[in-house]
Design an enzyme around this catalytic site. Structure first.
Site, PDB file in Angstrom:
ATOM      1  N   ASP A  61      15.600  16.687  -3.786  1.00 45.56           N
ATOM      2  CA  ASP A  61      15.462  17.283  -2.458  1.00 45.56           C
ATOM      3  C   ASP A  61      13.993  17.283  -2.057  1.00 45.56           C
ATOM      4  O   ASP A  61      13.120  17.442  -2.904  1.00 45.56           O
ATOM      5  CB  ASP A  61      15.932  18.740  -2.460  1.00 45.56           C
ATOM      6  CG  ASP A  61      17.441  18.847  -2.555  1.00 45.56           C
ATOM      7  OD1 ASP A  61      18.113  17.818  -2.368  1.00 45.56           O
ATOM      8  OD2 ASP A  61      17.934  19.954  -2.830  1.00 45.56           O
ATOM      9  N   ASP A  67       8.855  26.443  -0.989  1.00 47.21           N
ATOM     10  CA  ASP A  67       9.587  26.241  -2.258  1.00 47.21           C
ATOM     11  C   ASP A  67       8.613  26.346  -3.421  1.00 47.21           C
ATOM     12  O   ASP A  67       8.862  27.036  -4.416  1.00 47.21           O
ATOM     13  CB  ASP A  67      10.206  24.832  -2.331  1.00 47.21           C
ATOM     14  CG  ASP A  67      11.380  24.631  -1.405  1.00 47.21           C
ATOM     15  OD1 ASP A  67      12.235  25.517  -1.357  1.00 47.21           O
ATOM     16  OD2 ASP A  67      11.445  23.575  -0.742  1.00 47.21           O
ATOM     17  N   GLU A  89      15.014  25.483 -10.173  1.00 49.82           N
ATOM     18  CA  GLU A  89      15.557  24.334  -9.447  1.00 49.82           C
ATOM     19  C   GLU A  89      14.440  23.386  -9.013  1.00 49.82           C
ATOM     20  O   GLU A  89      14.664  22.211  -8.798  1.00 49.82           O
ATOM     21  CB  GLU A  89      16.334  24.823  -8.224  1.00 49.82           C
ATOM     22  CG  GLU A  89      17.215  23.753  -7.658  1.00 49.82           C
ATOM     23  CD  GLU A  89      17.703  24.102  -6.271  1.00 49.82           C
ATOM     24  OE1 GLU A  89      18.861  24.463  -6.162  1.00 49.82           O
ATOM     25  OE2 GLU A  89      16.925  24.013  -5.322  1.00 49.82           O
ATOM     26  N   GLU A  90      13.241  23.922  -8.886  1.00 52.50           N
ATOM     27  CA  GLU A  90      12.115  23.112  -8.422  1.00 52.50           C
ATOM     28  C   GLU A  90      11.482  22.271  -9.529  1.00 52.50           C
ATOM     29  O   GLU A  90      10.583  21.482  -9.266  1.00 52.50           O
ATOM     30  CB  GLU A  90      11.040  24.014  -7.808  1.00 52.50           C
ATOM     31  CG  GLU A  90      11.487  24.734  -6.541  1.00 52.50           C
ATOM     32  CD  GLU A  90      12.007  23.771  -5.477  1.00 52.50           C
ATOM     33  OE1 GLU A  90      11.442  22.676  -5.326  1.00 52.50           O
ATOM     34  OE2 GLU A  90      13.003  24.123  -4.819  1.00 52.50           O
ATOM     35  N   ASP A 108      16.792  29.612  -8.309  1.00 54.07           N
ATOM     36  CA  ASP A 108      16.482  28.771  -7.155  1.00 54.07           C
ATOM     37  C   ASP A 108      15.491  29.610  -6.360  1.00 54.07           C
ATOM     38  O   ASP A 108      15.886  30.563  -5.673  1.00 54.07           O
ATOM     39  CB  ASP A 108      17.752  28.488  -6.343  1.00 54.07           C
ATOM     40  CG  ASP A 108      17.446  27.670  -5.091  1.00 54.07           C
ATOM     41  OD1 ASP A 108      16.248  27.379  -4.858  1.00 54.07           O
ATOM     42  OD2 ASP A 108      18.386  27.327  -4.365  1.00 54.07           O
ATOM     43  N   LEU A 110      13.693  29.340  -3.695  1.00 54.25           N
ATOM     44  CA  LEU A 110      13.800  29.473  -2.239  1.00 54.25           C
ATOM     45  C   LEU A 110      15.020  28.686  -1.771  1.00 54.25           C
ATOM     46  O   LEU A 110      14.950  27.460  -1.592  1.00 54.25           O
ATOM     47  CB  LEU A 110      12.512  28.944  -1.584  1.00 54.25           C
ATOM     48  CG  LEU A 110      12.110  29.521  -0.229  1.00 54.25           C
ATOM     49  CD1 LEU A 110      12.845  28.874   0.906  1.00 54.25           C
ATOM     50  CD2 LEU A 110      12.303  31.052  -0.156  1.00 54.25           C
ATOM     51  N   ASP A 111      16.122  29.388  -1.637  1.00 51.12           N
ATOM     52  CA  ASP A 111      17.357  28.732  -1.206  1.00 51.12           C
ATOM     53  C   ASP A 111      17.392  28.642   0.316  1.00 51.12           C
ATOM     54  O   ASP A 111      17.001  29.588   1.008  1.00 51.12           O
ATOM     55  CB  ASP A 111      18.562  29.549  -1.686  1.00 51.12           C
ATOM     56  CG  ASP A 111      19.852  29.017  -1.099  1.00 51.12           C
ATOM     57  OD1 ASP A 111      20.222  27.892  -1.451  1.00 51.12           O
ATOM     58  OD2 ASP A 111      20.455  29.708  -0.255  1.00 51.12           O
ATOM     59  N   GLU A 272      22.792  27.876  -8.483  1.00 48.76           N
ATOM     60  CA  GLU A 272      23.456  28.395  -7.286  1.00 48.76           C
ATOM     61  C   GLU A 272      24.884  28.854  -7.558  1.00 48.76           C
ATOM     62  O   GLU A 272      25.232  30.018  -7.309  1.00 48.76           O
ATOM     63  CB  GLU A 272      23.438  27.313  -6.190  1.00 48.76           C
ATOM     64  CG  GLU A 272      22.020  27.022  -5.715  1.00 48.76           C
ATOM     65  CD  GLU A 272      21.886  25.747  -4.904  1.00 48.76           C
ATOM     66  OE1 GLU A 272      22.425  24.704  -5.338  1.00 48.76           O
ATOM     67  OE2 GLU A 272      21.231  25.772  -3.845  1.00 48.76           O
TER      68      GLU A 272
END
Ligand code: F6P
Length: 344
Positions: A61, A67, A89-90, A108, A110-111, A272
């Site tokens: 992404d 983020d 997640e990053e 995560d 910053l969703d 998530e």
């Protein structure tokens, strides 16, 4: 403490040291969330939060400045508490902080980052496990069922924290004056059977038969085989869609589809689907990949994706019937076929 945890919280964890480590970890996450929430509130005044960094995260992404900053804030705060491993997640791999710490956190940071510039709710999702000593990956490669705590912060008109330690769901709200999280609802319960769904309908041409049939039947309303008029809501930030469903019921779907790379949808199991499923189940709802329970599924890749359907139990069960019994309801009868009477 930055959060006034309820007396009941984590009462099902008998080990006092583990419980203390857990509570200090949640407190650290709350401090991080206040910093992130402050950044979000600055919006256009904080230059370039929605700017693209030029990098991609471990999932491919596009990474935004917020983020990256959110991930850094969480890392800084989790290093002050007994956290052994942190998976984000990053990031590609697992960070090791205090190897003797009993707690491991997946997040995560910053969703919903595509909503940063649009002044729409975004959030932080987290999942807490007991560390498997000396084993960074193994601390996360387990079924969602094994989470100690799962939850998420929402940075919206209110900053809230919704979480569970396996004994019901609690909602805390940030009091902007005291800058503390205060218990606002000790028993979040999901409304049953609300006829409302959320799905990114722009992907409809890629959907597989079961989802296509289900959504067609929802759209047919009282004139269709489900005999109910469905409403549709889609924010595009998982935390905001989950919050809405927790407060007024309904259904969320991010199915796998025919696009390359979307065979298992878009959402990640560890960061998530697992924490959101834990919350939804504890609030009385269900969460599946369309037919099978999310929290039963094993994990062997930190960034594994999973088709995700959650919400009111009855509605989730209905979606499962479309997957498990292709001829369900006989709704593909001529009236609803592509050239039928009720098609335009
Ligand atoms: O995974 C990030 C996320 O922004 C979720 O919060 C949200 O549910 C989903 O992606 C939205 O995906 P799409 O851009 O396909 O609507």
């Amino acid at each position: 403490m930055t959060i006034h945890l309820s007396r009941r919280f984590a009462g099902n964890i008998p080990d006092a040291d583990l419980k203390a480590a857990l509570c200090s970890t949640i407190d650290a996450l709350c401090i991080a969330a206040i910093e992130i929430s402050d950044l979000c509130a600055l919006g256009p005044l904080a230059e370039g939060l929605g700017a693209i960094t030029g990098d991609e995260n471990a999932d491919g992404d596009t990474q935004k400045e917020l983020d990256v900053q959110s991930d850094e804030i969480i890392k800084r705060l989790l290093q002050k508490v007994p956290v052994a491993y942190y998976a984000s997640e990053e990031e590609e791999g697992v960070n090791t902080f205090d190897p003797s710490g009993p707690i491991s956190v997946a997040a995560d940071p910053l969703d919903g980052s595509s909503n940063i510039d649009t002044n729409v709710s975004i959030g932080t999702i987290f999942s807490i496990y007991q560390t498997v000593s000396g084993k960074p990956e193994a601390s996360f490669f387990r079924r969602g069922e094994e989470q100690l705590v799962g939850g998420f912060f929402v940075y919206g008109p209110q900053t809230t924290l919704i979480m569970t330690a396996g004994d019901g769901v609690e909602l805390y709200a940030l009091d902007p004056k005291s800058r503390e999280f205060v218990l606002a609802d000790p028993e979040v319960r999901l409304v049953e059977n609300k006829c409302e769904y959320g799905i990114n309908a722009s992907n409809s041409r890629h959907w597989l038969r079961p989802i296509r049939n289900f959504i067609e039947d929802c759209m047919a309303g009282t004139t269709g085989p489900l005999h109910a008029d469905y409403n549709m809501r889609w924010v595009g930030s998982l935390v905001a869609d989950a919050s809405r469903i927790l407060s007024r019921g309904g259904l969320f779907l991010y199915p796998g589809d025919g696009r390359k790379g979307y065979e298992n949808g878009r959402l990640r199991q560890l960061y998530e689907a697992n924490p959101v499923s834990f919350v939804i189940e504890q609030a009385g709802g269900s969460a599946t990949d369309g037919s099978k329970r999310i929290l039963d599924q094993s994990l062997n890749d930190l960034h594994q994706r999973v088709p995700f359907v959650f919400g009111s139990k009855e509605q989730v069960r209905l979606v499962a019937r479309y997957h498990d019994r292709p001829g369900f309801l006989g709704s593909r009868a001529p009236l609803f076929s592509p050239r039928g009477l009720f098609r335009t």
